[in-house]
Structures are given as structure tokens and as C-alpha cells.
Enzyme design. Sequence first.
Site, PDB file in Angstrom:
ATOM      1  CD  GLU A  35      36.919  22.907 -69.948  1.00  0.00           C
ATOM      2  OE1 GLU A  35      35.951  23.051 -69.181  1.00  0.00           O
ATOM      3  OE2 GLU A  35      37.901  23.671 -69.954  1.00  0.00           O
ATOM      4  CG  HIS A  37      40.733  16.864 -64.356  1.00  0.00           C
ATOM      5  ND1 HIS A  37      41.465  16.727 -65.505  1.00  0.00           N
ATOM      6  CD2 HIS A  37      40.928  15.730 -63.646  1.00  0.00           C
ATOM      7  CE1 HIS A  37      42.085  15.568 -65.501  1.00  0.00           C
ATOM      8  NE2 HIS A  37      41.771  14.935 -64.389  1.00  0.00           N
ATOM      9  CD  GLN A 148      28.888   7.994 -66.117  1.00  0.00           C
ATOM     10  OE1 GLN A 148      28.206   9.003 -65.973  1.00  0.00           O
ATOM     11  NE2 GLN A 148      28.598   7.042 -66.986  1.00  0.00           N
ATOM     12  CG  ASP A 150      38.874   7.108 -64.297  1.00  0.00           C
ATOM     13  OD1 ASP A 150      39.511   6.294 -64.980  1.00  0.00           O
ATOM     14  OD2 ASP A 150      39.043   8.340 -64.369  1.00  0.00           O
ATOM     15  CB  VAL A 176      33.548  16.409 -69.949  1.00  0.00           C
ATOM     16  CG1 VAL A 176      33.539  17.506 -71.006  1.00  0.00           C
ATOM     17  CG2 VAL A 176      32.983  16.948 -68.634  1.00  0.00           C
TER      18      VAL A 176
END
Length: 292
Positions: A35, A37, A148, A150, A176
Site C-alpha cells: 500500500e 507504493h 518517506q 526511505d 503508510v
Amino acid sequence: MLEFTRIEEVRAAARAARAGGSRVGLVPTLGYLHEGHISLCAAARRECGFVVASIFVNPLQFAPTEDFDSYPRDLVRDLGMLRAAGVDAAFTPSIEEMYPEPMQSFVSLPELSRVLEGETRPTHFQGVATVVLKLLQIAQPDSIFFGQKDWQQTAVVRRMVHDLSVPVAVMVVPTVRESDGLALSSRNVHLDASARQRALRLFGALSAGRALLEAGERNAGVVARTMHGVLSEDPAVRPDYAAVVDPKDLSPLERVTGRVLLAVAAYVGGVRLIDNFVLDVSPGGVRELSPL
Ligand code: PAF
């Protein structure tokens, strides 16, 4: 949804979309989508008339000792998810298509790549920056979308785009999480039930750091040590780092005022996981920054 494996095909489709007046958005991924991605695809969909998602497990960003071979893959399922997300084109090149010959050209950002993730993964961000620049050259998007979770990757890409004058907007979409706080990650599939439970320590450590800041603590060392302590309370969790740094250049902070990145990494059940909070700390309080 269009499906391309060749560089020239996806480049031509993106070029045609741009010529037709559409903004082009690129969502680069390693696949095994979740989710998180899909939220990147949704952000791209809101902003761009033509959305390209790439799926490529990039060997350049995995050290020989890392999990390139065992990185989870499921192309059929991924393509179904991209179709359902309303993506216009999927780009799924082979390694030979992306790197027909041994690479001689690399993008390196020595300072940003050395710290945090770079301490245990010294070659990782050179591989990321190189493949991202290559994907940018291929699709030539107006905007590129990252998660976020990464955060260091987003800092590296932002700096590369700035230094090399690449005409693209770098968009960062909030992490997420599962309802209990665990950040979604393709690597979570390797967690068994007990490791999955233990993995909550990462969110717990970040929450403890945030709670200290909310209580008025401004000493970055105290916050970092507290986060590290939460991770190491469970002997089955092996902390890699717990850091309190500047979100832009990742330099360590002594005192926390303004924008701050709380970042943690730990091995849980043999799986290396990362997570972070980006906060704005002011006399008025502590609030999560919306990364976009
Ligand atoms: O974050 C990822 O999934 C990868 O590092 C990326 C940006 C797709 C580059 O291979």
C-alpha cells in the site's frame, strides 16, 4: 495499462504524453508492491496526466553480502496492483536492458551516503543515485515520487537533482503504516509472527523519542539514547542506529530546534528494518511535518 520492458518504448510513450500536454510522473520501485507504493501511485495520479511506475530490482544498490537474490518478487501480482491503481505505464526492464555492459559511470554523493544507512551499506546510495538518474533520463518525468520511509534516499535524490540541475520535482509521500504503527515494507514478508511483533520496537522507539521532545527535552543525545534503549530492551532486536539529525543534510544535532529527523534501523529476526519521523519542534509544540 501499457507494459514496457525496453527503454526506448517507455521513453517514446512518456514523450508522446508530454507532447500531448500531460505532466509525466514517475514512481520508481523495486517491486513486491504494498500500500505504500500504491500511495505513491495515487499521489502521482493526482498530479500527473501520465503515470509511469518502474519495477526493477537494481543490483547496483545491493552489496554482494545483501539480499538481492532473496529480495521478494512477484511481477504478476505487482502489475495487477499497478493496473488497479490507475497507472498508465509499467516499465519492467531486465538487468541486461538497464546494464547491457558493466557500468563505468556512477553518481556518488560521498557525504550523504556515508552516514546512517551508509555506515552498514557503504555502496548502497551510489547504486540508488545511479539508477534513479538513469530512470530520470529514460522517462524524463516532471515529478518523481518516493516514500518517506526511505528518508535518506529522498535526501540523496534531492541533492543529486539539485547538484546536477535535473529538471524534476522530487515528491515525498508519508509512510503508510499498519494500524499498530509498523511501517509497510516489502521486507516485512520475511518476518514471522514473533518477529512481526518485535518489529513494533522501531515505531515504539520513534514514539518514545517524540514523547521526550513533547515533554520539553531538547538534548539530541538524550533523545537518541532513549530511542536506542527502547530498541535494545528486546534481546532479539539488534539495533543498528538510533539517530537525531538534520533532515536535509543528515548532520548530527546537539540540540533539537526546528526540523529534525528521528531515524532508526534494527535487525529483527534476521531482517533489517528502518523507520523515521520528521518533526518540527518549536516552542509551540512538536508536529509531524508533511513531507510533500
Ligand atoms: O526505494 C526503492 O524502492 C529503490 O531504492 C528505488 C528508488 C526504486 C531505486 O532502485
